[in-house]
Write an enzyme that holds these catalytic residues in place. Sequence first.
Site, PDB file in Angstrom:
ATOM      1  N   ARG A   2      -6.300   2.894  11.491  1.00 13.29           N
ATOM      2  CA  ARG A   2      -5.999   1.473  11.744  1.00 13.29           C
ATOM      3  C   ARG A   2      -6.922   0.827  12.743  1.00 13.29           C
ATOM      4  NH1 ARG A   2      -0.201  -0.366  10.337  1.00 13.29           N
ATOM      5  NH2 ARG A   2       0.521   1.578   9.479  1.00 13.29           N
ATOM      6  N   ARG A  37       2.100  -7.848  13.641  1.00 11.86           N
ATOM      7  CA  ARG A  37       1.485  -6.807  12.805  1.00 11.86           C
ATOM      8  C   ARG A  37       0.337  -7.398  11.985  1.00 11.86           C
ATOM      9  NH1 ARG A  37       6.680  -5.279   9.839  1.00 11.86           N
ATOM     10  NH2 ARG A  37       5.429  -3.854   8.582  1.00 11.86           N
ATOM     11  N   ARG A  59      14.191  -2.785   7.833  1.00 16.29           N
ATOM     12  CA  ARG A  59      13.428  -2.105   8.895  1.00 16.29           C
ATOM     13  C   ARG A  59      13.427  -2.960  10.144  1.00 16.29           C
ATOM     14  NH1 ARG A  59       7.692   0.189   6.776  1.00 16.29           N
ATOM     15  NH2 ARG A  59       6.923  -0.828   8.655  1.00 16.29           N
ATOM     16  N   ARG A  96      12.411  -6.989   2.119  1.00 16.64           N
ATOM     17  CA  ARG A  96      12.258  -5.541   1.918  1.00 16.64           C
ATOM     18  C   ARG A  96      13.504  -4.829   2.433  1.00 16.64           C
ATOM     19  NH1 ARG A  96       7.295  -2.107   4.200  1.00 16.64           N
ATOM     20  NH2 ARG A  96       7.860  -3.095   6.154  1.00 16.64           N
ATOM     21  N   LYS A 126       0.829  -1.222   0.000  1.00 16.61           N
ATOM     22  CA  LYS A 126       0.000   0.000   0.000  1.00 16.61           C
ATOM     23  C   LYS A 126       0.857   1.264   0.000  1.00 16.61           C
ATOM     24  CE  LYS A 126      -0.710  -0.322   4.984  1.00 16.61           C
ATOM     25  NZ  LYS A 126       0.307  -1.417   5.112  1.00 16.61           N
TER      26      LYS A 126
HETATM   27  P1  AP5 Z   1       5.411  -1.700   0.991  1.00 16.21           P
HETATM   28  O1  AP5 Z   1       4.887  -0.797  -0.071  1.00 16.21           O
HETATM   29  O2  AP5 Z   1       6.486  -1.204   1.873  1.00 16.21           O
HETATM   30  O3  AP5 Z   1       4.199  -2.300   1.862  1.00 16.21           O
HETATM   31  P2  AP5 Z   1       3.273  -1.633   2.945  1.00 16.21           P
HETATM   32  O4  AP5 Z   1       1.931  -2.231   2.785  1.00 16.21           O
HETATM   33  O5  AP5 Z   1       3.363  -0.143   2.882  1.00 16.21           O
HETATM   34  O6  AP5 Z   1       3.970  -2.218   4.234  1.00 16.21           O
HETATM   35  P3  AP5 Z   1       4.338  -1.588   5.641  1.00 16.21           P
HETATM   36  O7  AP5 Z   1       5.160  -2.630   6.314  1.00 16.21           O
HETATM   37  O8  AP5 Z   1       4.966  -0.232   5.482  1.00 16.21           O
HETATM   38  O9  AP5 Z   1       2.962  -1.466   6.298  1.00 16.21           O
HETATM   39  P4  AP5 Z   1       2.678  -1.355   7.805  1.00 16.21           P
HETATM   40  O10 AP5 Z   1       1.269  -0.913   7.788  1.00 16.21           O
HETATM   41  O11 AP5 Z   1       2.969  -2.546   8.595  1.00 16.21           O
HETATM   42  O12 AP5 Z   1       3.780  -0.312   8.292  1.00 16.21           O
HETATM   43  P5  AP5 Z   1       3.757   1.256   8.524  1.00 16.21           P
HETATM   44  O13 AP5 Z   1       5.034   1.783   8.070  1.00 16.21           O
HETATM   45  O14 AP5 Z   1       2.508   1.864   8.040  1.00 16.21           O
HETATM   46  O15 AP5 Z   1       5.873  -3.059   0.256  1.00 16.21           O
HETATM   47  C1  AP5 Z   1       6.439  -4.116   1.007  1.00 16.21           C
HETATM   48  C2  AP5 Z   1       7.557  -4.797   0.205  1.00 16.21           C
HETATM   49  O16 AP5 Z   1       6.993  -5.448  -0.939  1.00 16.21           O
HETATM   50  C3  AP5 Z   1       8.605  -3.822  -0.367  1.00 16.21           C
HETATM   51  O17 AP5 Z   1       9.817  -4.474  -0.383  1.00 16.21           O
HETATM   52  C4  AP5 Z   1       8.116  -3.550  -1.812  1.00 16.21           C
HETATM   53  O18 AP5 Z   1       9.174  -3.201  -2.688  1.00 16.21           O
HETATM   54  C5  AP5 Z   1       7.496  -4.892  -2.159  1.00 16.21           C
HETATM   55  N1  AP5 Z   1       6.326  -4.783  -3.042  1.00 16.21           N
HETATM   56  C6  AP5 Z   1       5.369  -3.822  -3.040  1.00 16.21           C
HETATM   57  N2  AP5 Z   1       4.425  -4.114  -3.970  1.00 16.21           N
HETATM   58  C7  AP5 Z   1       4.793  -5.286  -4.544  1.00 16.21           C
HETATM   59  C8  AP5 Z   1       4.216  -6.100  -5.572  1.00 16.21           C
HETATM   60  N3  AP5 Z   1       3.080  -5.775  -6.173  1.00 16.21           N
HETATM   61  N4  AP5 Z   1       4.869  -7.231  -5.920  1.00 16.21           N
HETATM   62  C9  AP5 Z   1       6.033  -7.575  -5.311  1.00 16.21           C
HETATM   63  N5  AP5 Z   1       6.623  -6.834  -4.330  1.00 16.21           N
HETATM   64  C10 AP5 Z   1       6.008  -5.716  -3.956  1.00 16.21           C
HETATM   65  O19 AP5 Z   1       3.697   1.284  10.133  1.00 16.21           O
HETATM   66  C11 AP5 Z   1       4.782   0.817  10.886  1.00 16.21           C
HETATM   67  C12 AP5 Z   1       4.431   0.918  12.364  1.00 16.21           C
HETATM   68  O20 AP5 Z   1       4.146   2.279  12.719  1.00 16.21           O
HETATM   69  C13 AP5 Z   1       3.198   0.141  12.817  1.00 16.21           C
HETATM   70  O21 AP5 Z   1       3.494  -1.215  13.093  1.00 16.21           O
HETATM   71  C14 AP5 Z   1       2.820   0.916  14.096  1.00 16.21           C
HETATM   72  O22 AP5 Z   1       3.689   0.610  15.151  1.00 16.21           O
HETATM   73  C15 AP5 Z   1       3.095   2.354  13.679  1.00 16.21           C
HETATM   74  N6  AP5 Z   1       1.933   2.997  13.032  1.00 16.21           N
HETATM   75  C16 AP5 Z   1       1.854   3.445  11.754  1.00 16.21           C
HETATM   76  N7  AP5 Z   1       0.642   3.968  11.512  1.00 16.21           N
HETATM   77  C17 AP5 Z   1      -0.059   3.850  12.669  1.00 16.21           C
HETATM   78  C18 AP5 Z   1      -1.385   4.189  13.051  1.00 16.21           C
HETATM   79  N8  AP5 Z   1      -2.244   4.747  12.190  1.00 16.21           N
HETATM   80  N9  AP5 Z   1      -1.779   3.916  14.317  1.00 16.21           N
HETATM   81  C19 AP5 Z   1      -0.933   3.366  15.215  1.00 16.21           C
HETATM   82  N10 AP5 Z   1       0.339   2.991  14.903  1.00 16.21           N
HETATM   83  C20 AP5 Z   1       0.771   3.241  13.648  1.00 16.21           C
END
Ligand code: AP5
Length: 220
Positions: free
Chosen positions: A89, A173, A162, A130, A16
């Site tokens: 979330r 997660r 990460r 990743r 996403k």
């Molecule tokens: P990527 O695009 O990075 O995936 P993503 O869905 O964005 O994954 P995240 O791990 O960033 O999501 P998340 O929600 O766990 O983490 P966030 O940073 O928001 O793609 C993943 C991999 O796949 C990459 O290597 C990419 O190149 C590859 N890829 C992408 N598309 C592909 C495809 N089609 N085919 C093949 N490969 C592909 O949050 C992190 C932490 O922050 C949370 O755990 C929490 O502690 C905190 N946090 C963030 N937001 C909140 C909130 N709203 N409330 C409370 N805590 C929060």
Amino acid sequence: MPKTIIIFFGPPGSGKGTQADLLAKKIGWKKISTGDLLRAEVAAGTDLGKLAAKYLKTGKLVPDKLLINLVDHGFKVKSGGVIFDGYPRNSRQQKDLLAMLERKVKKSDPVYAIEVSVSDEEVKRRLGLRRMCACGAVYHLTYNSPINDGLCDICGRKIFTRNDDQPEVIDRRLRIYHRTGKVLLGYWQKQGKLIRINGEQPIKKIHEEIVERLKGLRVI
Ligand code: AP5
């Protein structure tokens, strides 16, 4: 004030963030990724970053009240629209966002949710390989690798894993997403505002599909 709101949903590693980035670059809108914003606070050593660090590391959700200002800031930008990645979330955050939209966006302005759906097995394949850069660029060693081994294409710095991309943290997660995501998506589906996308396709293909769907709805 932004006029259109697009909210990306999907499990960790669904892509996403990658898709929200591509869309934001294509149409020139502001992207608000709460994960990116929190990581920037941690890196800068701010009070918020110090509070958030232990949640990020263990994959737990950061307390809702710490996020509201980060999100609110997005509405201060002059932009055709705002793209949310990773917010809301849980039900509390969704309530906060809906209240904010009521105050800041006209009833007639489009608000859509996009669900990038991917199986847990694929999530694990993606997050295991990743890599990211301090500048925010995201890579995958097989699917989306940098041109020069280990270095960011954009700024040339070393890419890294990460600290929440460890198997037991990924499991947590995923559990959190499965516990909270369904209710949120149910709301958008009831409103007729949910766009479902198969996330198990090549990155470019998914991007094109999202653009087509949004064009079809006259959102972009
Ligand atoms: P990527 O695009 O990075 O995936 P993503 O869905 O964005 O994954 P995240 O791990 O960033 O999501 P998340 O929600 O766990 O983490 P966030 O940073 O928001 O793609 C993943 C991999 O796949 C990459 O290597 C990419 O190149 C590859 N890829 C992408 N598309 C592909 C495809 N089609 N085919 C093949 N490969 C592909 O949050 C992190 C932490 O922050 C949370 O755990 C929490 O502690 C905190 N946090 C963030 N937001 C909140 C909130 N709203 N409330 C409370 N805590 C929060």
